[in-house]
Design a protein around this motif. Sequence first.
Motif, PDB file in Angstrom:
ATOM      1  N   VAL A 388     -56.233  28.810  18.414  1.00  0.00           N
ATOM      2  CA  VAL A 388     -56.097  29.373  17.067  1.00  0.00           C
ATOM      3  C   VAL A 388     -57.319  29.111  16.190  1.00  0.00           C
ATOM      4  O   VAL A 388     -57.558  29.844  15.233  1.00  0.00           O
ATOM      5  CB  VAL A 388     -54.844  28.827  16.354  1.00  0.00           C
ATOM      6  N   ASN A 389     -58.098  28.076  16.499  1.00  0.00           N
ATOM      7  CA  ASN A 389     -59.280  27.775  15.680  1.00  0.00           C
ATOM      8  C   ASN A 389     -60.555  27.650  16.507  1.00  0.00           C
ATOM      9  O   ASN A 389     -61.555  27.109  16.035  1.00  0.00           O
ATOM     10  CB  ASN A 389     -59.058  26.500  14.857  1.00  0.00           C
ATOM     11  N   ASN A 390     -60.517  28.151  17.752  1.00  0.00           N
ATOM     12  CA  ASN A 390     -61.694  28.180  18.622  1.00  0.00           C
ATOM     13  C   ASN A 390     -62.088  26.788  19.117  1.00  0.00           C
ATOM     14  O   ASN A 390     -63.157  26.613  19.686  1.00  0.00           O
ATOM     15  CB  ASN A 390     -62.887  28.840  17.913  1.00  0.00           C
ATOM     16  N   SER A 391     -61.250  25.808  18.889  1.00  0.00           N
ATOM     17  CA  SER A 391     -61.519  24.450  19.348  1.00  0.00           C
ATOM     18  C   SER A 391     -60.582  24.113  20.495  1.00  0.00           C
ATOM     19  O   SER A 391     -59.460  24.632  20.578  1.00  0.00           O
ATOM     20  CB  SER A 391     -61.319  23.458  18.199  1.00  0.00           C
ATOM     21  N   PHE A 392     -61.015  23.254  21.406  1.00  0.00           N
ATOM     22  CA  PHE A 392     -60.229  22.929  22.585  1.00  0.00           C
ATOM     23  C   PHE A 392     -58.916  22.256  22.186  1.00  0.00           C
ATOM     24  O   PHE A 392     -58.820  21.612  21.133  1.00  0.00           O
ATOM     25  CB  PHE A 392     -61.006  22.008  23.525  1.00  0.00           C
ATOM     26  N   LEU A 393     -57.912  22.406  23.035  1.00  0.00           N
ATOM     27  CA  LEU A 393     -56.628  21.736  22.850  1.00  0.00           C
ATOM     28  C   LEU A 393     -56.457  20.739  23.989  1.00  0.00           C
ATOM     29  O   LEU A 393     -56.186  21.127  25.135  1.00  0.00           O
ATOM     30  CB  LEU A 393     -55.494  22.762  22.853  1.00  0.00           C
ATOM     31  N   ILE A 394     -56.650  19.468  23.677  1.00  0.00           N
ATOM     32  CA  ILE A 394     -56.554  18.398  24.669  1.00  0.00           C
ATOM     33  C   ILE A 394     -55.725  17.290  24.060  1.00  0.00           C
ATOM     34  O   ILE A 394     -56.182  16.553  23.178  1.00  0.00           O
ATOM     35  CB  ILE A 394     -57.950  17.874  25.068  1.00  0.00           C
ATOM     36  N   ASP A 395     -54.471  17.171  24.499  1.00  0.00           N
ATOM     37  CA  ASP A 395     -53.584  16.202  23.859  1.00  0.00           C
ATOM     38  C   ASP A 395     -52.300  16.085  24.679  1.00  0.00           C
ATOM     39  O   ASP A 395     -52.017  16.921  25.550  1.00  0.00           O
ATOM     40  CB  ASP A 395     -53.239  16.657  22.435  1.00  0.00           C
ATOM     41  N   TYR A 396     -51.547  15.020  24.386  1.00  0.00           N
ATOM     42  CA  TYR A 396     -50.203  14.922  24.917  1.00  0.00           C
ATOM     43  C   TYR A 396     -49.343  16.008  24.280  1.00  0.00           C
ATOM     44  O   TYR A 396     -49.513  16.346  23.103  1.00  0.00           O
ATOM     45  CB  TYR A 396     -49.615  13.545  24.625  1.00  0.00           C
ATOM     46  N   VAL A 397     -48.421  16.560  25.063  1.00  0.00           N
ATOM     47  CA  VAL A 397     -47.519  17.587  24.540  1.00  0.00           C
ATOM     48  C   VAL A 397     -46.432  16.891  23.731  1.00  0.00           C
ATOM     49  O   VAL A 397     -45.721  16.025  24.261  1.00  0.00           O
ATOM     50  CB  VAL A 397     -46.902  18.410  25.695  1.00  0.00           C
ATOM     51  N   PRO A 398     -46.299  17.226  22.459  1.00  0.00           N
ATOM     52  CA  PRO A 398     -45.314  16.543  21.617  1.00  0.00           C
ATOM     53  C   PRO A 398     -43.901  16.635  22.179  1.00  0.00           C
ATOM     54  O   PRO A 398     -43.463  17.688  22.664  1.00  0.00           O
ATOM     55  CB  PRO A 398     -45.419  17.295  20.279  1.00  0.00           C
ATOM     56  N   GLY A 399     -43.210  15.508  22.145  1.00  0.00           N
ATOM     57  CA  GLY A 399     -41.813  15.470  22.562  1.00  0.00           C
ATOM     58  C   GLY A 399     -41.582  15.403  24.049  1.00  0.00           C
ATOM     59  O   GLY A 399     -40.427  15.416  24.493  1.00  0.00           O
ATOM     60  N   THR A 400     -42.648  15.337  24.843  1.00  0.00           N
ATOM     61  CA  THR A 400     -42.499  15.291  26.301  1.00  0.00           C
ATOM     62  C   THR A 400     -43.386  14.186  26.863  1.00  0.00           C
ATOM     63  O   THR A 400     -44.606  14.315  26.920  1.00  0.00           O
ATOM     64  CB  THR A 400     -42.864  16.631  26.955  1.00  0.00           C
ATOM     65  N   GLU A 401     -42.796  13.111  27.284  1.00  0.00           N
ATOM     66  CA  GLU A 401     -43.550  11.996  27.844  1.00  0.00           C
ATOM     67  C   GLU A 401     -44.132  12.382  29.202  1.00  0.00           C
ATOM     68  O   GLU A 401     -43.514  13.123  29.977  1.00  0.00           O
ATOM     69  CB  GLU A 401     -42.629  10.783  27.996  1.00  0.00           C
TER      70      GLU A 401
END
Length: 479
Positions: A388-401
């Motif tokens: 959505v903002n041209n920046s990478f998405l690298i993170d834990y998925v919220p709510g899912t361990e």
Amino acid sequence: MAMNPNSKVIIVGAGVFGLSTALRLSKRGYRNIHIFDRQPYHNNGYSFLQGADAASADENKILRASYADRIQYQNLAFEAMAEWQKWNEKLAATAPEDLPPGLSPETVLWHQSGYLRLSDHHGLEESERETQENFPPEIKHTQYRVTDEQRRADAKKDGIPASKIDPFGRLDRGLPMDGILDMTAGFLLASRACSFALHLCQNAGVLVSLGPERALESLVQDETKVTGIKTADGTRHSADLVIVACGGWTPSILPQVEDLLETTSGSVLSLQLPNDRQDLWDKYSPELFPVWDWNMGGGYVPYQNVGGIYGFPRTPEGVIKIAFRGAKWTNYSREGSTGQPLSYPKTDAKKVPREAMRVTRAFCAENMPDLLALDLEYERLCWYTDSVNNSFLIDYVPGTEGLMVASGGSGHGFKFLPVLGEHVVDVIERKDTEYTRLFQWRDVPEGKRNGLEEGPEGWRRLDKQKMAGKGQWKATSKL
């Protein structure tokens, strides 16, 4: 749970994000890393002509640090350049018998050929002005404005061929043009770089499972925790952490990212220079011809003018690639988790949208007419993920361990292959850095969202386009 070197990590996806993550996990001392991918990269060498269809599977990619005011990406790109040079040296020092097919010690992955960023009017684009303001003072001498007579003279004094300042002869013809030749930048041999990275992963002890039978069938999970994956052969593989790094397939695998990522594609045309045309081999060589782009700063208007286009010098095999990204095509052929259409890669397309062919042909007719006399080797759609903002998405998925996402390359991720994994591992270890904050899970912004706000009603839908193929390339053909 806290991760440690004994933790088992499964990475789904052997593209840039997955390979880089595996390499840096290994470097940090992790000993139980496993990559899965449905594509047999060990057999096809990431080559599109051999059947590979990922965004990472390409002739070449641009390596540049021109990022306007996005200083973190600029700095990371300069860091990547230094690492790519080390990879060049490492490859050159490896015995031929120790390399996978398609690579030799003579293979040069990173070519500092220069990158010419042009527009069709006088005056630099706003993004270029910001880039020049933010580049470190010590490299300003590597930036040559093409309309500045003194800087053209400086380029000549610095041993830069005049053909890199004006490869299309526009100055001599009195045609409008302005821009910067950036001699810090150039291109990467993409497929071969991925093959080398896969080779480095295996040498580091990373387990690699490739091919249709090892494709992800499903995540193994309960309501709040992922504990592994199930592959197409029916086997379950347990893990402490699963990282989904599947490029354009990511939104269809993880419903949680549907609002943050969209699968889109650029249009790629590839030409093979004839062996008996030494004049063309010389003209388009990396020594005389730069990477270039034309009106990439927002000057393209659909179905009207020419812009959003870029290209490369020839490869060692004489392949010239030209690509159009003025429009990023979508293919709403799947249903998302909410029942709304979801864009999905259409890798069996045999043609490209006619608009991409129109723009590319029009540019070549004015600037590289010799290419319009050649046959296209192939045309393809290159599918990737826009965030959505041209920046990478690298993170834990919220709510899912136990589940992470590493995606959202947005058409500019490849260059970071040697360095990106360092920051992915920081995310894994929950470190707070400027990059983990840059890549973290985000809210969906209001208004403009890098094109995602258009949704299924947008004009870029592939099923709204008239298509064009090889027979409509040459100057004598009708579009």
